[in-house]
Design a protein around this motif. Structure first.
Motif, PDB file in Angstrom:
ATOM      1  N   SER A   1       0.838  -1.205   0.000  1.00 39.75           N
ATOM      2  CA  SER A   1       0.000   0.000   0.000  1.00 39.75           C
ATOM      3  C   SER A   1       0.873   1.254   0.000  1.00 39.75           C
ATOM      4  N   TYR A   2       0.287   2.332  -0.456  1.00 36.91           N
ATOM      5  CA  TYR A   2       0.990   3.614  -0.518  1.00 36.91           C
ATOM      6  C   TYR A   2       1.507   4.007   0.864  1.00 36.91           C
ATOM      7  N   SER A   3       0.678   3.789   1.890  1.00 36.44           N
ATOM      8  CA  SER A   3       1.122   4.189   3.228  1.00 36.44           C
ATOM      9  C   SER A   3       2.362   3.395   3.656  1.00 36.44           C
ATOM     10  N   ASN A   4       2.414   2.125   3.338  1.00 34.89           N
ATOM     11  CA  ASN A   4       3.610   1.345   3.691  1.00 34.89           C
ATOM     12  C   ASN A   4       4.808   1.685   2.818  1.00 34.89           C
TER      13      ASN A   4
ATOM     14  N   ASN B   1       3.237   1.807  -7.182  1.00 37.59           N
ATOM     15  CA  ASN B   1       1.890   2.165  -6.752  1.00 37.59           C
ATOM     16  C   ASN B   1       0.920   2.283  -7.932  1.00 37.59           C
TER      17      ASN B   1
ATOM     18  N   LYS C   1     -12.001   5.823  -1.792  1.00 37.18           N
ATOM     19  CA  LYS C   1     -11.880   5.571  -0.346  1.00 37.18           C
ATOM     20  C   LYS C   1     -10.484   5.121   0.076  1.00 37.18           C
ATOM     21  N   TRP C   2      -9.696   4.684  -0.904  1.00 38.45           N
ATOM     22  CA  TRP C   2      -8.358   4.186  -0.560  1.00 38.45           C
ATOM     23  C   TRP C   2      -7.248   5.220  -0.734  1.00 38.45           C
TER      24      TRP C   2
ATOM     25  N   GLY D   1      -4.578   7.837  -0.142  1.00 36.28           N
ATOM     26  CA  GLY D   1      -3.809   8.124   1.083  1.00 36.28           C
ATOM     27  C   GLY D   1      -3.478   6.851   1.838  1.00 36.28           C
ATOM     28  N   LYS D   2      -4.223   5.772   1.563  1.00 32.12           N
ATOM     29  CA  LYS D   2      -3.924   4.499   2.220  1.00 32.12           C
ATOM     30  C   LYS D   2      -3.317   3.548   1.203  1.00 32.12           C
ATOM     31  N   ARG D   3      -4.169   2.945   0.395  1.00 32.35           N
ATOM     32  CA  ARG D   3      -3.652   1.974  -0.573  1.00 32.35           C
ATOM     33  C   ARG D   3      -2.983   2.647  -1.787  1.00 32.35           C
TER      34      ARG D   3
ATOM     35  N   SER E   1      -1.798   6.524  -3.755  1.00 29.07           N
ATOM     36  CA  SER E   1      -1.536   7.951  -3.533  1.00 29.07           C
ATOM     37  C   SER E   1      -2.565   8.764  -4.319  1.00 29.07           C
TER      38      SER E   1
END
Ligand SMILES: [Fe+2]
Ligand SMILES: [Fe+2]
Ligand SMILES: [Fe+2]
Length: 409
Positions: free
Chosen positions: A111-114, A127, A153-154, A156-158, A160
């Motif tokens: 995921s983008y956050s990781n 990504n 909905k994803w 910022g999380k999954r 960018s």
């Protein structure tokens, strides 16, 4: 001398992997197409660079051939650190010319956050690939119910913000979803691949990578092929062949059994007893590879040597029952080398006796068999050395695989 064009290498690899699992390969093509449109939208990449990323993206799930049960396709597409992404990354890293870019495969489910904590030059592309992959998976599962808004909905999380933005823009301009639904994407991807420019060294790596794919089907395939390549090379040296002939022989030996990828896996297990009908089916590997080599314009000399490895001098071979003078020197060398490889579990005395019989019966070339017998020990020890190197590469791949997998759990 050009043995095969860059785009044709891509198509040849894709044709062969389609034979192993069509669903995974078609998914790869659709994902590569989506990625290409997103990359174009960035304005940061040349066409040839986009083509190279498409090559990587087409085979992004290649690790799944090794790590997953493919009777349930695409169920493996989810977790971060999924085994197939690790294996695919290592496979490309060690066996291809893609170098650092291979890591895109490692992170294609991260995921983008990781990814924030990861130091990697191409993490943005990883990504994009993640989104392209998700689009295709959801599109396949939801069909008409699919809508692009669901990815919001994803952010910022999954994914960018940029990743989703790029996709939305590309979709608006190019109707990606529509093109996937109506199959137009195939033409677009193939046209993108016109820009692929591989050097000869890179092409060699790509064809070797394809040979290693045979190992997904059965591990012995890689050892047998390498053994055969090595014996051919030894014979070529003893016969003082010129460089052009040696190269033709090299590629023919490398690809000679690749058509086996189109046959059921079970038949290839070494301990498996083939019925008569299955023995006939096995012979089809020649027709399979001949069709694809011709379709992808593989150099004719290489093709003709590769597909004649089961022919015999007395006409008793297959598929064309070529006789003596209808076969050239390189074909006869590959027949001896392949014949020798097939006798692998036998003792030295048994192999020698069989080779002598087959040469006395007029099946194998006398002169070539004599060369092999004269330097038998030297050739065998050279081959053993080579197989050891391949095996240690396999071990290295597997050890790294375990290590990286452990980091994700
Ligand atoms: Fe995947
Ligand atoms: Fe995928
Ligand atoms: Fe064969």
């Amino acid at each position: 001398m050009e043995y095969i064009g860059s785009k044709n290498i891509f198509m040849l690899t894709r044709d062969m992997l389609k034979l192993v699992n069509r669903k995974v390969m078609d998914h790869g093509s659709r994902v590569a197409y989506i990625l290409s449109m997103m990359l174009r939208e960035t304005g940061r990449y040349e066409e040839y660079e986009i083509a190279e990323f498409c090559y990587l993206a087409s085979f992004h799930d290649i690790g799944a051939y090794r790590t997953e049960d493919l009777t349930k396709p695409l169920q493996f597409e989810s977790r971060d650190g999924a085994p197939h992404s690790i294996y695919g990354y290592l496979f490309f890293k060690y066996l291809s010319a893609f170098g650092e870019r291979s890591k895109i495969l490692l992170y294609h489910h991260t995921s983008y956050s990781n990814l924030q904590e990861v130091d990697f030059e191409y993490k943005d592309i990883a990504n994009y690939l993640n989104l392209a992959d998700a689009v295709d998976v959801y599109l396949t599962a939801l069909r008409e119910k699919f809508h692009v808004g669901m990815f919001r909905k994803w952010v910022g999380k999954r994914f960018s913000e940029e990743t989703l933005e790029l996709f939305m823009r590309a979709e608006e301009k190019g109707q990606l979803i529509e093109n996937i639904r109506n199959g137009e994407y195939k033409k677009a991807l193939d046209e993108q691949m016109d820009y692929l420019i591989f050097t000869n060294e890179e092409k060699k790596k790509c064809l070797e990578l394809l040979m290693y794919c045979g190992g997904f089907h059965n591990v012995e395939f890689v050892i047998n092929t390498t053994t055969c390549v090595c014996i051919c090379n030894e014979i070529a040296m003893h016969m003082k062949l010129g460089e052009a002939e040696r190269e033709i022989l090299y590629y023919a030996a490398l690809l000679h059994d690749i058509g086996l990828l189109g046959l059921p896996k079970e038949l290839l297990k070494p301990q498996y007893e083939l019925s008569d009908a299955e023995k006939e089916l096995m012979k089809k590997h020649i027709a399979i590879e001949e069709r694809i080599f011709k379709l992808r314009n593989l150099n004719e000399d290489i093709l003709n040597v590769a597909i004649a490895h089961h022919e015999r001098k007395d006409g008793s071979g297959y598929p064309k029952h070529l006789k003596g003078k209808e076969q050239n020197k390189l074909q006869r060398i590959l027949q001896v080398a392949d014949g020798m490889t097939a006798k692998a579990p036998l003792t030295k005395e048994q192999v020698i006796a069989e080779l002598q019989n087959e040469s006395a019966d007029g099946k194998l070339d006398k002169e070539i068999v004599e060369i092999v017998l004269r330097d038998y020990d030297a050739i065998v020890s050279k081959v053993a050395e080579e197989s050891k190197a391949i095996l240690s590469m396999h071990t290295k791949l597997n050890t790294k695989f375990q290590k990286i997998s452990a980091q994700f759990t």
